[in-house]
Design an enzyme around this catalytic site. Structure first.
Site, PDB file in Angstrom:
ATOM      1  N   SER A 210       3.410  -8.019 -35.504  1.00 40.24           N
ATOM      2  CA  SER A 210       2.028  -8.338 -35.847  1.00 40.24           C
ATOM      3  C   SER A 210       2.010  -9.471 -36.878  1.00 40.24           C
ATOM      4  CB  SER A 210       1.295  -7.093 -36.351  1.00 40.24           C
ATOM      5  OG  SER A 210      -0.098  -7.315 -36.433  1.00 40.24           O
TER       6      SER A 210
ATOM      7  N   ASP B 134       0.736   3.785 -11.235  1.00 40.13           N
ATOM      8  CA  ASP B 134       1.262   4.488 -12.406  1.00 40.13           C
ATOM      9  C   ASP B 134       0.321   4.439 -13.597  1.00 40.13           C
ATOM     10  OD1 ASP B 134       1.506   1.813 -12.971  1.00 40.13           O
ATOM     11  OD2 ASP B 134       3.626   1.865 -13.510  1.00 40.13           O
TER      12      ASP B 134
ATOM     13  N   ASP C 119      -1.903  -4.549 -25.633  1.00 41.00           N
ATOM     14  CA  ASP C 119      -2.244  -4.785 -27.038  1.00 41.00           C
ATOM     15  C   ASP C 119      -3.756  -4.976 -27.192  1.00 41.00           C
ATOM     16  OD1 ASP C 119      -2.520  -5.725 -29.680  1.00 41.00           O
ATOM     17  OD2 ASP C 119      -0.567  -6.716 -29.618  1.00 41.00           O
TER      18      ASP C 119
ATOM     19  N   HIS D 184      -0.389  -2.103 -29.587  1.00 41.99           N
ATOM     20  CA  HIS D 184      -0.073  -3.056 -30.647  1.00 41.99           C
ATOM     21  C   HIS D 184       1.178  -2.609 -31.397  1.00 41.99           C
ATOM     22  CE1 HIS D 184      -0.623  -6.270 -33.412  1.00 41.99           C
ATOM     23  NE2 HIS D 184      -0.715  -5.463 -34.445  1.00 41.99           N
TER      24      HIS D 184
END
EC number: 3.1.1.73
Length: 521
Positions: free
Chosen positions: A185, A261, A397, A437
């Site tokens: 990040s 999936d 994310d 994330h």
């Protein structure tokens, strides 16, 4: 040094003898530290399993951490100017392997990532981390203090690394043989900053889910707020309705990769038709949307353009929108975005979100204080000194678009006039399907870059181990193994995530839980 030494264990007989000498060395270490601009706050021996004392840590940064191994913990202030300093910690483990690693930060920084220090120390790395130059996940300390902003923008990790290496050399007779970086990040942005600005700091850099296009990421938060509107808007989309939208997007795009999936393997191949969710008169408003809401969704899930017509930031990942609803689609401007504009761009505590326009985004990018944007594609110096860069980004994310990591990879390829096979020599980027994330998500997202994504049930899935193998043994990762865990911590399945620009396609003959039934194409 072979990679297997990362997981080596000292013999019991040797441990007792080492205990006295290691503790004594730690107890005496404070008297030996004489480093410019460093004020030592404490030096303490910490036994494995002991709770880490956080008496001097900012309250917003305190977390429950137990030492993974015996270590010597140094806490200190590092002066960076007459108006700024870093709070830093160095963890020097007993099971030292001759390797040094620096860790990064998250959000608007402000906290030492002690969980990352603990993770690295567990595998024998001498490790250091700083708070980025201020306390807490806030931009308020940048108001009228450019030195604190400089620390956050680029200086903190480098200065912490310089001091951390000196401490490592002082504490261990053998010094260190290799140096590494681990961050995600904001920590990912800091990793790219190091590669671009301080190419000699590390032999290997792990940079995940990077906020490297930082200024435009900040402005993107305002764009998303404007796109979805205020909470009292009659067409406002609630978090529950975003969950319905998410389910429809997954329904439309799940089979694009050949496997049903629940995961969109690569959002670039997803082109959902949001209008399919418009109420037809027989459905109710909890399971469908209005035409006006569909328009808002399409706007929110599109690229963010600046006033000159250039793309400032790519669209949100398809598949991450349900979680983004709690950050960007709340009816209010994202808090980090509002703080950045208030305390940095306009340097005015009276500024408020209603004043934001596209011209504000242009101004923010023109300012780019201390070149906080880590988007410079010229990383030849890092390449030429033999450095290795391993990057990853989750395709689910909800905070930072994984497309931005792809864009940077392409920028590097263009700047260096390098084909993927040439970039592979020193720079490898992996898309992690189903990862949120820096971790979590619905897919095989446990890739081992920290305690949150590492399991002892699969010790080979460890990014530090992978990087060591590449730097020290010349074995570059062909794919990134990731595990999907059950609620009890057992492994449900493993997937081999592809090295960009390839992407995964399910080709069988096994089902989607079979890692060998996927092909990188």
């Amino acid at each position: 040094m072979k990679v297997s030494s990362l997981l080596s264990v000292a013999l019991p007989g040797a441990a007792l003898a080492a205990t006295d000498s290691f503790q004594s060395r730690c107890n005496e270490f404070q008297n030996k530290i004489d480093i410019a601009n460093v004020t030592v706050r404490s030096v303490a021996y910490v036994a494995a399993g002991q709770n880490i004392s956080q008496a001097e840590v900012a309250s917003v940064c305190k977390a429950s951490v137990q030492a993974s191994v015996d270590l010597c913990r140094v806490t200190m202030n590092i002066s960076t100017s007459d108006r700024s300093h870093l709070w830093a910690e160095a963890w020097l483990p007993r099971n030292y392997t001759g390797r040094f690693v620096s860790t990064g930060n998250g959000g608007l920084a402000g906290c030492v990532q002690e969980t990352d220090l603990n993770f690295a120390a567990n595998f024998g790395f001498a490790t250091v981390g700083t708070n980025g130059g201020h306390d807490g996940d806030t931009a308020k300390y940048f108001l009228n203090n450019s030195e604190v902003l400089a620390d956050f923008a680029y200086r903190s990790v480098h200065e912490g690394t310089v001091v951390g290496k000196q401490l490592t050399q002082l504490f261990y007779d053998e010094g260190y043989n290799y140096s590494y970086y681990l961050g995600c990040s904001t920590g990912g942005r800091q990793g790219y900053q190091q590669v671009q600005r301080f190419p000699d700091d590390y032999d290997g850099v792990i940079a995940g889910s990077a906020a490297m296009n930082f200024i435009n990421l900040i402005s993107w938060g305002a764009f998303l707020w404007k796109a979805t509107g205020l909470a009292d808007d009659p067409d406002f989309i609630s978090a529950d309705l975003w969950s319905v939208i998410h389910q429809e997007i997954v329904r439309q795009c799940d089979l694009v990769d050949g496997a049903l999936d629940g995961i969109i393997e690569d959002p670039d191949f997803c082109a959902p038709v949001i209008e399919r969710l418009i109420c037809d008169g027989t459905t109710n408003g909890t399971s469908c949307i209005t035409g006006a809401q569909a328009a808002k969704v399409n706007r929110a899930l599109s690229d963010f353009y600046g006033p000159d017509g250039t793309v400032y930031y790519p669209r949100l990942n398809y598949g991450g929108e349900a979680d983004s609803a709690y950050l960007y689609f709340t009816g209010s401007m994202y808090s980090r975005t509002e703080e950045w504009y208030k305390y940095v761009v306009y340097n005015d505590t009276n500024w408020n979100s209603s004043q934001w326009t596209l011209e504000s985004a242009k101004l923010a990018l023109e300012q780019n204080p201390f070149n906080i944007q880590a988007f410079d594609p010229n990383i030849t110096a890092f390449r030429d000194r033999g450095g290795k860069l391993l990057s990853y980004h989750g395709t689910q994310d909800p905070i930072i678009s994984s497309t931005d990591s792809k864009l940077y990879y392409r920028r590097v390829a263009n700047a260096l006039n390098a084909a993927p096979s040439e970039l592979d020599e020193f720079y490898r980027f992996f898309q992690i399907s189903g990862m949120g994330h820096c971790g979590d998500g619905t897919g095989a997202s446990y890739i081992g870059q920290g305690y949150g994504t590492y399991t002892s049930k699969a010790p080979q899935v460890n990014l530090l181990r992978t990087m060591v193998d590449w730097v020290e043994n010349g074995k570059a990762p062909e794919y990134m193994p990731g595990n999907k865990l059950n609620a009890n911590g057992s492994i449900e399945y493993m997937r081999k995530h592809c090295r960009y620009p390839k992407h995964n396609v399910h080709t069988g003959p096994g089902n989607y839980t079979d890692p060998n039934s996927w092909t990188c194409v």
